[in-house]
Design an enzyme around this catalytic site. Structure first.
Site, PDB file in Angstrom:
ATOM      1  N   SER A 145      67.226  32.979  -6.695  1.00  0.00           N
ATOM      2  CA  SER A 145      66.086  32.473  -7.458  1.00  0.00           C
ATOM      3  C   SER A 145      64.782  33.003  -6.881  1.00  0.00           C
ATOM      4  O   SER A 145      64.669  33.251  -5.670  1.00  0.00           O
ATOM      5  CB  SER A 145      66.101  30.947  -7.353  1.00  0.00           C
ATOM      6  OG  SER A 145      64.855  30.416  -7.748  1.00  0.00           O
ATOM      7  N   TYR A 147      66.783  22.855  -2.152  1.00  0.00           N
ATOM      8  CA  TYR A 147      67.424  23.758  -3.114  1.00  0.00           C
ATOM      9  C   TYR A 147      67.078  25.209  -2.788  1.00  0.00           C
ATOM     10  O   TYR A 147      67.951  26.078  -2.692  1.00  0.00           O
ATOM     11  CB  TYR A 147      66.970  23.421  -4.546  1.00  0.00           C
ATOM     12  CG  TYR A 147      67.276  24.526  -5.536  1.00  0.00           C
ATOM     13  CD1 TYR A 147      68.578  24.768  -5.950  1.00  0.00           C
ATOM     14  CD2 TYR A 147      66.265  25.358  -6.026  1.00  0.00           C
ATOM     15  CE1 TYR A 147      68.866  25.805  -6.830  1.00  0.00           C
ATOM     16  CE2 TYR A 147      66.539  26.390  -6.903  1.00  0.00           C
ATOM     17  CZ  TYR A 147      67.840  26.605  -7.308  1.00  0.00           C
ATOM     18  OH  TYR A 147      68.128  27.634  -8.169  1.00  0.00           O
ATOM     19  N   LYS A 178      69.374  28.796  -1.304  1.00  0.00           N
ATOM     20  CA  LYS A 178      69.395  30.191  -1.788  1.00  0.00           C
ATOM     21  C   LYS A 178      69.048  31.153  -0.642  1.00  0.00           C
ATOM     22  O   LYS A 178      69.670  32.202  -0.496  1.00  0.00           O
ATOM     23  CB  LYS A 178      68.416  30.368  -2.953  1.00  0.00           C
ATOM     24  CG  LYS A 178      68.740  29.531  -4.188  1.00  0.00           C
ATOM     25  CD  LYS A 178      70.071  29.912  -4.821  1.00  0.00           C
ATOM     26  CE  LYS A 178      70.352  29.159  -6.109  1.00  0.00           C
ATOM     27  NZ  LYS A 178      71.714  29.340  -6.608  1.00  0.00           N
TER      28      LYS A 178
HETATM   29  P1  NAD Z   1      73.775  24.974 -14.779  1.00  0.00           P
HETATM   30  O1  NAD Z   1      73.709  23.689 -14.033  1.00  0.00           O
HETATM   31  O2  NAD Z   1      73.637  24.939 -16.252  1.00  0.00           O
HETATM   32  O3  NAD Z   1      75.151  25.733 -14.431  1.00  0.00           O
HETATM   33  C1  NAD Z   1      75.766  25.618 -13.174  1.00  0.00           C
HETATM   34  C2  NAD Z   1      77.232  25.284 -13.418  1.00  0.00           C
HETATM   35  O4  NAD Z   1      77.887  25.165 -12.154  1.00  0.00           O
HETATM   36  C3  NAD Z   1      77.421  23.940 -14.143  1.00  0.00           C
HETATM   37  O5  NAD Z   1      78.253  24.140 -15.270  1.00  0.00           O
HETATM   38  C4  NAD Z   1      78.088  23.046 -13.108  1.00  0.00           C
HETATM   39  O6  NAD Z   1      78.973  22.133 -13.697  1.00  0.00           O
HETATM   40  C5  NAD Z   1      78.778  24.066 -12.216  1.00  0.00           C
HETATM   41  N1  NAD Z   1      79.017  23.608 -10.838  1.00  0.00           N
HETATM   42  C6  NAD Z   1      78.119  23.043  -9.971  1.00  0.00           C
HETATM   43  N2  NAD Z   1      78.735  22.793  -8.799  1.00  0.00           N
HETATM   44  C7  NAD Z   1      80.029  23.199  -8.915  1.00  0.00           C
HETATM   45  C8  NAD Z   1      81.152  23.190  -8.052  1.00  0.00           C
HETATM   46  N3  NAD Z   1      81.080  22.691  -6.814  1.00  0.00           N
HETATM   47  N4  NAD Z   1      82.316  23.697  -8.502  1.00  0.00           N
HETATM   48  C9  NAD Z   1      82.419  24.194  -9.755  1.00  0.00           C
HETATM   49  N5  NAD Z   1      81.390  24.220 -10.623  1.00  0.00           N
HETATM   50  C10 NAD Z   1      80.202  23.725 -10.203  1.00  0.00           C
HETATM   51  O7  NAD Z   1      72.700  25.946 -14.117  1.00  0.00           O
HETATM   52  P2  NAD Z   1      72.159  27.354 -14.635  1.00  0.00           P
HETATM   53  O8  NAD Z   1      70.758  27.172 -15.097  1.00  0.00           O
HETATM   54  O9  NAD Z   1      73.142  28.011 -15.521  1.00  0.00           O
HETATM   55  O10 NAD Z   1      72.060  28.108 -13.236  1.00  0.00           O
HETATM   56  C11 NAD Z   1      73.130  28.922 -12.753  1.00  0.00           C
HETATM   57  C12 NAD Z   1      72.765  29.432 -11.376  1.00  0.00           C
HETATM   58  O11 NAD Z   1      71.519  30.112 -11.427  1.00  0.00           O
HETATM   59  C13 NAD Z   1      72.602  28.327 -10.324  1.00  0.00           C
HETATM   60  O12 NAD Z   1      73.124  28.780  -9.107  1.00  0.00           O
HETATM   61  C14 NAD Z   1      71.101  28.171 -10.228  1.00  0.00           C
HETATM   62  O13 NAD Z   1      70.697  27.704  -8.965  1.00  0.00           O
HETATM   63  C15 NAD Z   1      70.622  29.595 -10.468  1.00  0.00           C
HETATM   64  N6  NAD Z   1      69.238  29.654 -10.994  1.00  0.00           N
HETATM   65  C16 NAD Z   1      68.909  28.981 -12.132  1.00  0.00           C
HETATM   66  C17 NAD Z   1      67.582  29.004 -12.596  1.00  0.00           C
HETATM   67  C18 NAD Z   1      67.188  28.244 -13.835  1.00  0.00           C
HETATM   68  O14 NAD Z   1      65.988  28.040 -14.031  1.00  0.00           O
HETATM   69  N7  NAD Z   1      68.101  27.834 -14.695  1.00  0.00           N
HETATM   70  C19 NAD Z   1      66.614  29.737 -11.897  1.00  0.00           C
HETATM   71  C20 NAD Z   1      67.001  30.431 -10.747  1.00  0.00           C
HETATM   72  C21 NAD Z   1      68.325  30.395 -10.304  1.00  0.00           C
HETATM   73  N1  UFG Z   2      55.318  22.220 -16.109  1.00  0.00           N
HETATM   74  C1  UFG Z   2      54.490  21.343 -16.758  1.00  0.00           C
HETATM   75  N2  UFG Z   2      55.046  20.243 -17.330  1.00  0.00           N
HETATM   76  C2  UFG Z   2      56.376  19.975 -17.298  1.00  0.00           C
HETATM   77  C3  UFG Z   2      57.226  20.888 -16.626  1.00  0.00           C
HETATM   78  C4  UFG Z   2      56.647  21.995 -16.040  1.00  0.00           C
HETATM   79  O1  UFG Z   2      53.268  21.534 -16.813  1.00  0.00           O
HETATM   80  O2  UFG Z   2      56.812  18.942 -17.830  1.00  0.00           O
HETATM   81  C5  UFG Z   2      54.736  23.441 -15.512  1.00  0.00           C
HETATM   82  C6  UFG Z   2      54.944  23.573 -14.013  1.00  0.00           C
HETATM   83  O3  UFG Z   2      53.904  22.923 -13.318  1.00  0.00           O
HETATM   84  C7  UFG Z   2      54.947  25.092 -13.835  1.00  0.00           C
HETATM   85  C8  UFG Z   2      55.559  25.603 -15.139  1.00  0.00           C
HETATM   86  O4  UFG Z   2      55.397  24.542 -16.082  1.00  0.00           O
HETATM   87  O5  UFG Z   2      53.631  25.568 -13.745  1.00  0.00           O
HETATM   88  C9  UFG Z   2      57.035  25.943 -15.039  1.00  0.00           C
HETATM   89  O6  UFG Z   2      57.741  24.823 -14.486  1.00  0.00           O
HETATM   90  P1  UFG Z   2      59.331  24.730 -14.505  1.00  0.00           P
HETATM   91  O7  UFG Z   2      59.684  23.420 -13.899  1.00  0.00           O
HETATM   92  O8  UFG Z   2      59.844  25.031 -15.870  1.00  0.00           O
HETATM   93  O9  UFG Z   2      59.783  25.952 -13.578  1.00  0.00           O
HETATM   94  P2  UFG Z   2      59.433  26.258 -12.046  1.00  0.00           P
HETATM   95  O10 UFG Z   2      58.752  27.582 -12.041  1.00  0.00           O
HETATM   96  O11 UFG Z   2      58.767  25.140 -11.385  1.00  0.00           O
HETATM   97  O12 UFG Z   2      60.899  26.350 -11.413  1.00  0.00           O
HETATM   98  C10 UFG Z   2      61.875  27.259 -11.933  1.00  0.00           C
HETATM   99  C11 UFG Z   2      63.282  26.693 -11.737  1.00  0.00           C
HETATM  100  C12 UFG Z   2      63.627  26.639 -10.274  1.00  0.00           C
HETATM  101  C13 UFG Z   2      63.388  27.950  -9.623  1.00  0.00           C
HETATM  102  C14 UFG Z   2      62.000  28.449  -9.893  1.00  0.00           C
HETATM  103  C15 UFG Z   2      61.873  29.850  -9.385  1.00  0.00           C
HETATM  104  O13 UFG Z   2      63.382  25.393 -12.266  1.00  0.00           O
HETATM  105  O14 UFG Z   2      65.006  26.371 -10.144  1.00  0.00           O
HETATM  106  O15 UFG Z   2      61.759  28.478 -11.302  1.00  0.00           O
HETATM  107  O16 UFG Z   2      60.588  30.313  -9.517  1.00  0.00           O
HETATM  108  F1  UFG Z   2      63.541  27.800  -8.291  1.00  0.00           F
END
Ligand code: NAD
Ligand code: UFG
Length: 344
Positions: free
Chosen positions: A124, A149, A153
């Site tokens: 991330s 979290y 990573k």
């Molecule tokens: P998500 O929660 O939708 O998907 C993650 C999946 O992993 C879920 O289906 C959950 O049930 C499964 N899971 C969790 N722990 C498990 C375990 N111990 N065994 C088996 N399955 C398990 O999340 P996502 O948004 O699809 O994110 C996927 C990956 O990308 C994550 O590692 C997350 O940290 C990373 N990531 C996501 C974002 C974002 O904004 N969505 C940003 C940066 C990184």
């Molecule tokens: N924000 C609002 N109102 C809300 C939610 C968010 O104003 O209800 C703003 C936040 O302050 C930020 C922007 O919208 O400025 C984006 O916020 P998000 O929560 O959507 O995303 P973040 O950038 O905070 O975090 C995301 C993922 C994290 C990851 C990170 C990496 O959720 O898992 O990006 O940059 F670590």
């Protein structure tokens, strides 16, 4: 040979599975449904015409995981499984360190025992922490991750680098995602947050559909063009395609490769609200509130490396992201709990 997808019924995993199946790739999914629903599998089948092979397995359960490796000829792994809520991780650090780090160690050990040394890992942009200036480059330091979290990573990335250093047979790609939003254009798969959404786009779509009264914009005194936080929003399908390129590259080249996956463009909270209103001809009720603790002004990627080495570029616009997010929300007002869900 198959690709094993951990967390494959989750938001990003399910979109990646669809892209892989559409290319005719054999896919094996493991997920424990901690943050996803079995209905996702029906939707994947609906879109692709293929029923994905699925095991309800917790990656911490090495025995169950090893059985999956015994049953299938796995060529590489895309490792999405993990917990991802930044705020929750502050209150429950051990839960996050255990699931994300111990879970990854269990997976890597099983892979090693099975002789599969090819992995793509979901990292991330949070690893860049608070102090690196945008555009963020892969070679910047990644120490101050700002939440348990984020540290999971940072630690996993280091563990992967150490592993590749210790054994040159490993092929490892670390992908640092920026802010994935949007949904598949079919509106059959998308993000299904449980409870009150933490992230901006699902909050906006829930306001649009009338589930929430108004959006709180967290601060308008940041050092940005309109005072609201700037992020690099990327369409989840573009992100999914990035994984296909990464898998291809991973088989070509051993060692560790690290890539940002973003668009390279920063938009503010109010830019996103306006784009959503314009794309969908709808008004979003919002108010400016206090800053959210831990948020930074600006975070966007330098995507040169992924462009050049993975031969990957995002294709979807902010309008596409807003339209597809809204289509998904409108067609699935309760996410995968819809009573009208199609099950064949
Ligand atoms: P998500 O929660 O939708 O998907 C993650 C999946 O992993 C879920 O289906 C959950 O049930 C499964 N899971 C969790 N722990 C498990 C375990 N111990 N065994 C088996 N399955 C398990 O999340 P996502 O948004 O699809 O994110 C996927 C990956 O990308 C994550 O590692 C997350 O940290 C990373 N990531 C996501 C974002 C974002 O904004 N969505 C940003 C940066 C990184
Ligand atoms: N924000 C609002 N109102 C809300 C939610 C968010 O104003 O209800 C703003 C936040 O302050 C930020 C922007 O919208 O400025 C984006 O916020 P998000 O929560 O959507 O995303 P973040 O950038 O905070 O975090 C995301 C993922 C994290 C990851 C990170 C990496 O959720 O898992 O990006 O940059 F670590």
């Amino acid at each position: 040979m198959a690709i094993l997808i951990t967390g494959g019924t989750g938001y990003i995993g399910s979109h990646t599975v669809v892209e892989l199946l559409n290319l005719g790739t054999e896919v094996v999914i493991v997920d424990n449904y901690y943050n996803s629903k079995p209905e996702v599998l029906n939707r994947i089948k609906e879109i692709t015409g293929i029923e994905p092979t699925f095991y309800e397995v917790d990656i911490l359960d090495k025995e169950a995981l090893a059985e999956v490796f015994n049953k299938h000829r796995i060529q590489s792994v895309i490792h999405f499984a993990g917990y991802k809520a930044v705020g929750e991780s502050v209150g429950k650090p051990l839960m996050y360190y255990k699931n994300n780090i111990a879970g990854t160690i269990a997976l890597l050990e099983v892979m090693e025992e099975a002789g599969v040394k090819d992995i793509v890992f979901s990292s991330s942009a949070t690893v860049y922490g608070l102090d690196n200036p945008s555009p963020l480059k892969e070679n910047m330091p990644t120490m101050d991750a700002n939440s348990p979290y984020g540290y999971t990573k940072v630690v996993i990335e280091q563990m992967l680098r150490d592993l590749a250093h210790s054994d040159e047979e490993w092929s490892i790609t670390i992908l640092r995602y920026f802010n994935p939003i949007g949904a598949h254009q079919s509106a059959r798969i998308g993000e299904d947050p449980q409870g009150i959404p933490n992230n901006l786009m699902p909050y906006i779509t829930q306001v649009a559909i009338g589930k929430r009264e108004k959006l709180s914009v967290f601060g308008n005194d940041y050092d940005t063009h309109d005072g609201t936080g700037v992020r690099d929003y990327i369409h989840v399908v573009d992100l999914a395609i990035g994984h296909i390129r990464a898998i291809e590259k991973n088989t070509e080249k051993r060692g560790v490769k690290t890539y940002n996956l973003g668009t390279g463009i920063g938009y503010s909270v109010l830019d996103l609200v306006k784009a959503f209103e314009e794309a969908n001809d709808i008004t979003i009720n919002y108010e400016i509130t206090d800053r959210r603790p831990g948020d930074i002004d600006t975070c966007y990627a330098d995507v040169t490396l992924a462009n050049e080495e993975l031969n990957w570029r995002t294709e979807k616009t902010l309008m596409d992201m807003c339209r597809d997010s809204w289509n998904w929300q409108q067609n699935n007002p309760s996410g995968y709990d819809n009573l009208d869900a199609v099950t064949e």
